[in-house]
Design a protein around this motif. Structure first.
Motif, mmCIF file in Angstrom:
data_model
loop_
_atom_site.group_PDB
_atom_site.id
_atom_site.type_symbol
_atom_site.label_atom_id
_atom_site.label_comp_id
_atom_site.label_asym_id
_atom_site.label_seq_id
_atom_site.Cartn_x
_atom_site.Cartn_y
_atom_site.Cartn_z
ATOM 1 N N ILE A 118 80.286 33.280 -2.380
ATOM 2 C CA ILE A 118 81.399 34.101 -1.907
ATOM 3 C C ILE A 118 81.287 34.273 -0.390
ATOM 4 C CG2 ILE A 118 82.511 36.363 -2.084
ATOM 5 C CD1 ILE A 118 81.054 36.567 -4.886
ATOM 6 N N VAL A 119 82.407 34.003 0.298
ATOM 7 C CA VAL A 119 82.424 34.101 1.756
ATOM 8 C C VAL A 119 83.679 34.876 2.172
ATOM 9 C CG1 VAL A 119 82.501 32.766 3.898
ATOM 10 C CG2 VAL A 119 81.275 31.848 1.937
ATOM 11 N N ASP A 135 86.468 43.982 1.013
ATOM 12 C CA ASP A 135 87.293 44.714 0.060
ATOM 13 C C ASP A 135 86.499 44.787 -1.255
ATOM 14 O OD1 ASP A 135 89.100 45.372 -1.961
ATOM 15 O OD2 ASP A 135 90.783 44.497 -0.854
ATOM 16 N N LEU A 136 85.980 45.987 -1.554
ATOM 17 C CA LEU A 136 85.066 46.128 -2.698
ATOM 18 C C LEU A 136 85.730 45.706 -4.012
ATOM 19 C CD1 LEU A 136 83.215 49.498 -1.949
ATOM 20 C CD2 LEU A 136 82.375 47.165 -1.650
ATOM 21 N N GLN A 137 87.012 46.045 -4.144
ATOM 22 C CA GLN A 137 87.725 45.713 -5.375
ATOM 23 C C GLN A 137 87.776 44.193 -5.548
ATOM 24 O OE1 GLN A 137 88.238 47.821 -7.657
ATOM 25 N NE2 GLN A 137 88.946 46.119 -8.923
ATOM 26 N N LYS A 138 88.128 43.504 -4.463
ATOM 27 C CA LYS A 138 88.203 42.037 -4.496
ATOM 28 C C LYS A 138 86.826 41.445 -4.820
ATOM 29 C CE LYS A 138 92.475 40.943 -3.414
ATOM 30 N NZ LYS A 138 93.046 41.789 -2.376
ATOM 31 N N LEU A 139 85.801 42.036 -4.201
ATOM 32 C CA LEU A 139 84.453 41.534 -4.424
ATOM 33 C C LEU A 139 84.074 41.666 -5.903
ATOM 34 C CD1 LEU A 139 81.766 40.435 -3.252
ATOM 35 C CD2 LEU A 139 81.050 42.799 -2.923
ATOM 36 N N CYS A 183 83.012 38.515 -8.476
ATOM 37 C CA CYS A 183 81.610 38.427 -8.878
ATOM 38 C C CYS A 183 81.509 38.214 -10.395
ATOM 39 C CB CYS A 183 80.877 39.713 -8.517
ATOM 40 S SG CYS A 183 80.225 39.679 -6.864
ATOM 41 N N GLY A 184 80.652 37.295 -10.793
ATOM 42 C CA GLY A 184 80.505 37.054 -12.222
ATOM 43 C C GLY A 184 79.327 36.156 -12.499
ATOM 44 N N GLN A 185 79.337 35.578 -13.668
ATOM 45 C CA GLN A 185 78.200 34.759 -14.092
ATOM 46 C C GLN A 185 78.088 33.450 -13.324
ATOM 47 O OE1 GLN A 185 78.442 34.322 -18.330
ATOM 48 N NE2 GLN A 185 77.461 36.318 -18.641
ATOM 49 N N THR A 243 75.859 44.818 -1.634
ATOM 50 C CA THR A 243 74.717 44.032 -2.113
ATOM 51 C C THR A 243 74.383 44.403 -3.562
ATOM 52 O OG1 THR A 243 73.240 45.607 -0.994
ATOM 53 C CG2 THR A 243 73.701 43.559 0.166
ATOM 54 N N ARG A 244 74.663 45.655 -3.926
ATOM 55 C CA ARG A 244 74.408 46.066 -5.306
ATOM 56 C C ARG A 244 75.341 45.339 -6.280
ATOM 57 N NH1 ARG A 244 75.870 49.717 -8.984
ATOM 58 N NH2 ARG A 244 77.580 50.484 -7.724
ATOM 59 N N ILE A 245 76.608 45.229 -5.902
ATOM 60 C CA ILE A 245 77.591 44.548 -6.762
ATOM 61 C C ILE A 245 77.156 43.092 -7.005
ATOM 62 C CG2 ILE A 245 79.970 43.653 -6.856
ATOM 63 C CD1 ILE A 245 80.822 46.203 -5.305
ATOM 64 N N VAL A 246 76.749 42.438 -5.927
ATOM 65 C CA VAL A 246 76.345 41.023 -6.043
ATOM 66 C C VAL A 246 75.079 40.906 -6.904
ATOM 67 C CG1 VAL A 246 75.621 38.963 -4.777
ATOM 68 C CG2 VAL A 246 77.421 40.438 -3.847
ATOM 69 N N HIS A 247 74.122 41.780 -6.649
ATOM 70 C CA HIS A 247 72.874 41.725 -7.427
ATOM 71 C C HIS A 247 73.121 42.003 -8.910
ATOM 72 C CE1 HIS A 247 70.261 42.439 -3.622
ATOM 73 N NE2 HIS A 247 70.352 41.153 -3.913
ATOM 74 N N GLU A 248 74.004 42.946 -9.182
ATOM 75 C CA GLU A 248 74.283 43.268 -10.591
ATOM 76 C C GLU A 248 74.940 42.106 -11.316
ATOM 77 O OE1 GLU A 248 76.263 47.024 -10.877
ATOM 78 O OE2 GLU A 248 74.398 48.132 -10.509
#
Lengths: 436, 489
Positions: free
Chosen positions: B156-157, B188-192, B196-198, B222-227
Motif C-alpha cells: 500500500i502506497v 485516510d484511515l477509513q481508506k486504509l 488492508c487485508g490478507q 501502523t496498528r491497522i497494518v499490523h493487525e
C-alpha cells in the motif's frame, strides 16, 4: 559538541516569536507526546579536532598495503592527480541532481561527455548517467531484456560471485528466472549455452574477461544468442577496452561493468559506479538518468535530463526502474580519468596491466605456482599454491604485499595493474620461493 | 561552451604512466580503432572543468531549499575523514584481521543509526534511497515467504508518496495499491482499513509526509497494518524533521531506509553517490543482506541465516558512510535533536513570512518543509510555479522542488534546512515576495526568466523527441541527414 546551526539564542527567540512558539520543543507539540524521546543513547558531540583524532585511530586498525596483487572486482590502478583535483571542486560535490538545467549546465555537459566517452570505450551507441555499481548494472541490464514472452536470463557460472548474488537477489524480486550456464575449464561452456537457448530466453550475460581473468569466446556466444533472438549482455572491465575488442565489435546488445578502475580509489568497496551502455534501439529501456542535447530559447546549445518518461517520478510503478540518485560524481571521476588518460594512456594502462600479468604468471610458474587454466587472460589469472594459499599470502602480507585472492585452500587469483613494478613482482616470486 | 571533444587536438596528452618495465604482450584480438577520447594538455583539461564548475550551482554557492532533498551544508571534515588513506586505500577483499578499522566504522555507524531510528540492526549495502526501498521490500517479501504466506502480494502506497516507492514495490514483485490522501494531506484511515487485508504485504510511508505534515494518526496507522498481518516500511527521506525527537521504530515501523546524503549531511555529488542504509526490527534481522558485521573477539563478516542475498558488490558506499559517521560523532546526543528543532523552526519561519500572499497547500504548522499551491497566482496572473522557480534563478536562489507532490497543483515545496541563517531566510522571503509582485505587475518578465543563467529556458520536448545523447552518434546522424537532404535536392 559540534554544530552547523548558525542561529544564536536571540535569533532563535525572534524566530520562535514570529511563529507563535516559546520554545523549540513546542514546535513538536502536535506530535503524540508519548513518542517523544527523552535523550538519545549516543556519546556527547565532539569538536572537529577530536573527531578527526578518533577516526584516525580507527583507520589505523586497518592495514594499507604498499603493493597490491589482488583484484576480483576492485582494481588498484594509478589515479592521475587531476582526477582528484577536479572531482573535489565544491560546486560538483555539493550540487543535487541537475533538475534546474539553466544553473546546472556544468553537471549536465559533463554527464553528456561521460556518456559519449563510455560509448567510445565500449563501442556502443547509448549510455545512461550511471547506476550504483557493476553488479546492479548487470541486474538492471537483465531487466531491460525481459518482456511478456521472454522471462528467462542465462548467466555464466564464470562471472564474479558478487555480481551473481546481486543478479539472483534482483531477479527473485522481479520474478525473472535465472539459469546458470556451466563453466568448462574456467570459461563459459558454449555447448551448455547452446543447449539452454530457447524462445523463452530473454538474454545471456557473460563477463569479458571473466572472474578468472580468462577471455571468453564472445564471437561464438554472439552467434548462438542471436540465432534465438535473445540479447547478449557483456560485463566488461573498462580498462581492458583500451586494447581488447569492444563489446560493440563483438555484437553485444548491452555492455555494462564496474567503473571503479576508471579513477576511483579502492575505498573498501565503494563508492564505485556501474556503467550501462547499449545499442540505440534499446535506449528507451535504459534505467536511470540520461542527458540529451537541446537548445535554449535563443537557440544556444544546451543540455538537459531527457527521456524522463521512463522514470519513476513520472511513471511510478510502471517505470523501467526505481533508480533516482545514481553515482554522478563517480561518473564524473570516470570522465575526467578517460580524458586525462586519452586514447594512448588508456591503451598503455591496458597493455601494461596485461603484460605484467603475463610476466608474473611466467615467473610464478617457474617456482611451482602454475596456472590452473589454459588460454588467454587479461590482467588476472589463477595459479596453484603448492604450500597452501594461506601460508603463501601470510608470507607476502608480512612484507607489506597484498597477494592474490585465495579461491580455496590451494588456489590463488592474481591480479596486476600498471602500478605493479617488475621489482615488486620479482620480490613476490622471491618470497614465495622461500615459502615453497 | 565547447565540448571537451571540440577542444581535442591529435597528439596532445598528459604525462601519467612510465614506460612498461616488462615485455609487452599483445592480445590476440584487439579493437580495430582507438576510442575517440579527448586529447588535451593538462592545462586545457583543467580549465575545461573549471569552466564546467562555473556553470554549476551547489549548496556551496547559495541557498538551496529543494524540498524533500534536505540540501543542508556539507561539513568539510566529512571529506577529510573519508579521504584518510587508511580508509580510501583498503581493498574490499582484504583478510578480516587487516580491516578491523573499516569494520569498526561500519559497526559504530550501525549502532548510532539504530539508536537514532529505534531499529535493532542495519545494513549499509544500499547505495541510495531507492536502493534501500528495494532492499527493505525484499526483506518484507522474504519474511512472508519464510512464514509460508504466499497471499501477501500487495504493497500500500499513499498517492502523496515519492515515485520511487511504487517503482521499488514493482521491482520487488509486488502489486501496488495506491490510496488517496485525506483532505488534511494525511493518510485516510477509513481508506486504509478498506484496503488492508490478507493480501497486504505492507505499507510504505514517509512521516512527516511529502506535504510536510506529521501524521498524528501514525500509531493507529501502523496498528491497522499490523493487525492485518502486514509490515510497515518507513521512507527516511524526511527524517531530518524529527531526528532526535521521535523515532520511526517507536512509531511502529518494522523496516526503514535512511538517506545519509540528506539527514546525515553527506553531499549529493550532482546526483550521487548517496547511501541508503536499511534498518529493521528483530523480526527481519535474519533476512538482512549478506555479509553483516558481527561482533565477537574481533569484528567479522557473517552471512545472516535466511539472507535475501546481496544488493550491491561488497559492502555499500563505504566512504559515504564514513562521512555520515563523522557527522553523528560531531553532533552527538545533544546536537542531533537540535537539527530537527531548527529545521522545523526555519521552515515555519519562512512559511510565516509568505503565507499572507502565497497560498499554503495546508495552512497549519509544518515540519521541515512546506508546500505552496500557486494555482491562485496562476489563475490571476498567468504566472506558474515554473515561472516563479525560474525567477528565483535570477535572484541567486536554487528553486524549491516543483510540481511535487502530485496531489497539489502548481506545487512548490520549500525545505530550508537547519544550516541556514535568519538573514538567508529573510532574503529568501523577500525574493519570493518580489517575484509575487512581479507576477502581478509584469508577468511577461517571469515567463522569460531566467536571463542571468548560463542558458535560457530549454526546449525539453525536442530533446526527448529526437534524443542526442552521445556526441559522435549525434554528429554521425546529423551528417547523414544532411547528406540525405542534399541528395534529395
Amino acid at each position: 559538541m559540534g554544530s552547523y546551526i548558525p542561529a544564536v539564542e536571540q535569533e532563535t527567540k525572534q524566530m520562535l516569536a514570529a511563529v507563535g512558539c516559546e520554545t523549540t520543543q513546542q514546535l513538536f507539540s502536535h506530535i503524540p507526546q508519548e513518542m517523544i524521546i527523552k535523550e538519545l543513547k549516543l556519546p556527547s558531540g565532539m569538536s572537529e579536532m577530536e573527531v578527526l583524532r578518533r577516526l584516525t585511530e580507527m583507520m589505523e586498525k586497518n592495514k594499507v598495503f604498499r603493493s597490491i596483487f589482488r583484484g576480483a572486482g576492485a582494481y588498484d590502478h594509478y589515479i592521475p592527480a587531476i582526477v582528484t583535483s577536479v572531482t573535489s571542486k565544491e560546486e560538483f560535490v555539493t550540487a543535487y541532481t541537475p533538475y534546474q538545467a539553466e544553473i546546472s549546465q556544468g553537471v549536465l555537459q559533463n554527464i553528456f561527455e561521460y556518456q559519449t566517452m563510455i560509448c567510445q570505450l565500449t563501442g556502443m551507441e547509448a549510455s545512461n548517467a550511471s547506476v550504483y555499481d557493476g553488479a546492479t548494472a548487470a541486474a538492471e541490464a537483465l531487466a531491460m531484456c525481459a518482456d511478456r514472452r521472454r522471462k528467462k536470463a542465462l548467466v555464466s557460472a564464470a562471472i564474479k560471485p558478487d555480481v551473481m548474488r546481486v543478479i539472483e537477489t534482483y531477479c527473485h524480486g522481479s520474478g525473472m528466472e535465472v539459469a546458470v550456464i556451466a563453466e568448462a575449464e574456467g570459461r563459459t561452456d558454449m555447448e551448455a549455452l547452446a543447449s539452454m537457448l530457447d524462445d523463452g530466453v530473454a538474454c545471456v550475460y557473460l563477463e569479458q574477461p571473466n572472474f578468472y581473468g580468462l577471455l571468453e569466446d564472445c564471437q561464438k556466444a554472439e552467434q548462438l544468442v542471436h540465432q534465438t533472438k535473445a540479447k547478449l549482455i557483456l560485463g566488461v572491465n573498462p580498462i581492458s577496452l583500451g586494447i581488447l575488442k569492444t563489446p560493440g565489435e563483438c555484437g553485444a546488445d548491452i555492455a555494462v561493468g564496474e567503473g571503479q578502475p576508471l579513477g576511483m580509489p579502492l575505498s573498501f568497496g565503494g563508492p564505485y559506479m556501474g556503467f550501462m551502455t547499449c545499442k540505440s534501439d534499446m535506449m528507451r529501456k535504459l534505467p536511470g538518468r540520461i542527458v540529451g542535447e537541446t537548445a535554449d530559447a535563443e537557440g544556444k546549445r544546451a543540455y538537459v535530463l531527457t527521456l524522463q518518461a521512463r522514470e519513476q517520478h513520472i511513471r511510478r510503478e510502471k517505470a523501467s526502474s526505481n533508480v533516482c540518485s545514481n553515482q554522478a560524481l563517480c561518473a564524473m571521476t570516470a570522465a575526467v580519468y578517460m580524458a586525462a588518460m586519452g586514447p594512448e594512456g588508456i591503451r598503455q594502462a591496458a597493455l601494461q596491466s596485461a603484460s605484467k600479468a603475463a610476466y608474473l604468471a611466467k615467473e610464478l610458474s617457474k617456482i611451482g605456482y602454475t596456472r590452473v587454466h589454459q588460454g588467454e587472460f587479461f590482467n588476472e589469472f589463477v595459479t596453484a599454491a603448492p604450500s597452501g594459499a594461506k601460508k603463501a599470502l601470510d608470507a607476502l602480507a608480512d612484507k607489506g604485499i597484498l597477494g592474490g585472492l585465495p579461491l580455496d585452500d590451494n588456489k590463488i587469483l592474481w591480479c596486476t595493474t600498471e602500478k605493479n613494478t617488475k621489482a615488486d613482482m620479482d620480490r613476490v616470486v622471491a618470497i614465495l620461493k622461500e615459502v615453497g | 561552451m565547447e565540448l571537451i571533444f571540440e577542444k581535442s587536438r591529435e597528439g596532445r596528452a598528459l604525462s601519467i604512466l612510465p614506460a612498461c618495465d616488462v615485455e609487452i604482450v599483445m592480445p590476440k584480438e584487439c579493437r580495430a580503432e582507438a576510442p575517440k577520447l579527448p586529447q588535451l594538455s593538462e592545462n586545457d583539461l583543467s580549465r575545461h572543468y573549471t569552466q564546467l564548475m562555473k556553470r554549476t550551482f551547489g549548496v556551496n554557492d547559495g541557498f538551496y531549499p529543494l524540498g524533500s532533498c534536505t540540501m543542508k551544508y556539507n561539513p568539510k571534515i566529512n571529506e577529510l575523514t573519508a579521504a584518510l588513506p587508511g580508509f580510501a586505500g583498503v581493498h574490499p577483499l582484504q583478510e578480516e584481521d587487516t580491516v578491523q578499522g573499516c569494520l569498526t566504522a561500519m559497526k559504530t555507524a550501525e549502532k548510532y543509526l539504530c539508536e537514532i531510528t529505534g531499529m535493532d540492526a542495519m545494513t549499509m549495502q544500499p547505495a541510495a534511497g531507492a536502493h534501500g526501498e528495494l532492499t527493505g521490500l525484499l526483506l518484507i517479501k522474504a519474511y512472508h515467504e519464510d512464514r509460508g504466506d504466499a497471499r501477501r502480494t500487495k504493497i500500500i502506497v499513499p498517492d502523496s508518496a515519492h515515485g520511487t516507492n511504487p517503482a521499488s514495490a514493482a521491482m520487488a514483485g509486488f502489486e501496488v495499491v495506491n490510496i488517496p490522501s485525506g483532505e488534511d494531506g494525511c493518510v485516510d484511515l477509513q481508506k486504509l482499513r478498506e484496503v488492508c487485508g490478507q493480501d497486504t504485504a505492507g505499507l510504505m510511508l514517509t512521516n512527516p509526509n511529502t506535504v510536510g505534515l506529521f501524521d498524528k494518526n501514525i500509531l493507529e496507522i501502523t496498528r491497522i497494518v499490523h493487525e492485518a498481518g502486514g509490515l510497515c516500511y518507513y521512507d527516511g527521506a524526511n527524517l531530518n524533521a524529527v531526528v532526535g525527537i521521535v523515532r520511526p521504530g517507536d512509531m511502529g515501523f518494522d523496516v526503514i531506509h535512511l538517506n545519509l546524503h540528506k539527514t546525515f549531511s553527506t553531499p549529493h555529488g550532482g546526483g550521487g553517490p548517496g547511501s541508503g542504509p536499511v534498518g529493521c526490527k528483530q523480526l527481519l534481522v535474519d533476512f538482512l543482506p549478506a555479509p553483516y558485521v558481527a561482533e565477537g573477539e574481533t569484528l567479522r563478516f557473517e552471512q545472516p541465516e535466511k539472507s535475501i542475498g546481496k544488493v550491491k558488490e561488497f559492502y555499500g558506499n563505504f566512504l559515504v558512510m564514513v562521512k555520515a559517521l563523522t557527522y553523528v560523532m560531531m553532533l552527538g546526543r545533544e546536537g542531533i535533536p537540535e537539527v530537527a528543532k531548527h529545521a522545523v523552526l526555519n521552515a515555519n519561519y519562512m512559511m510565516e513570512g509568505l503565507k499572507d500572499i502565497y497560498k499554503m497547500a495546508y495552512d497549519e504548522r509544518c515540519m521541515h518543509e512546506f508546500v505552496m499551491d500557486l494555482s491562485p497566482l496562476k489563475h490571476k496572473t498567468g504566472v506558474s510555479a515554473m515561472d516563479v522557480a525560474k525567477g528565483l534563478l535570477d535572484l541567486g536562489i536554487h528553486p524549491p522542488t516543483m510540481y511535487f507532490p502530485l496531489i497539489v497543483h502548481e506545487a512548490l515545496m520549500v525545505e530550508p534546512t537547519e544550516t541556514e541563517s535568519k538573514e538567508t531566510l529573510d532574503a529568501a522571503v523577500a525574493a519570493f515576495r518580489k517575484l509575487y509582485d512581479m507576477a502581478c505587475e509584469e508577468p511577461g518578465t517571469l515567463h522569460e526568466a531566467p536571463v542571468s543563467a548560463a542558458v535560457r529556458r530549454l526546449d525539453e520536448l525536442s530533446a526527448a523527441r529526437n534524443p542526442r545523447i552521445n556526441y559522435y552518434a549525434a554528429q554521425a546522424s546529423s551528417s547523414k541527414a544532411k547528406a540525405k537532404k542534399e541528395e534529395a535536392r
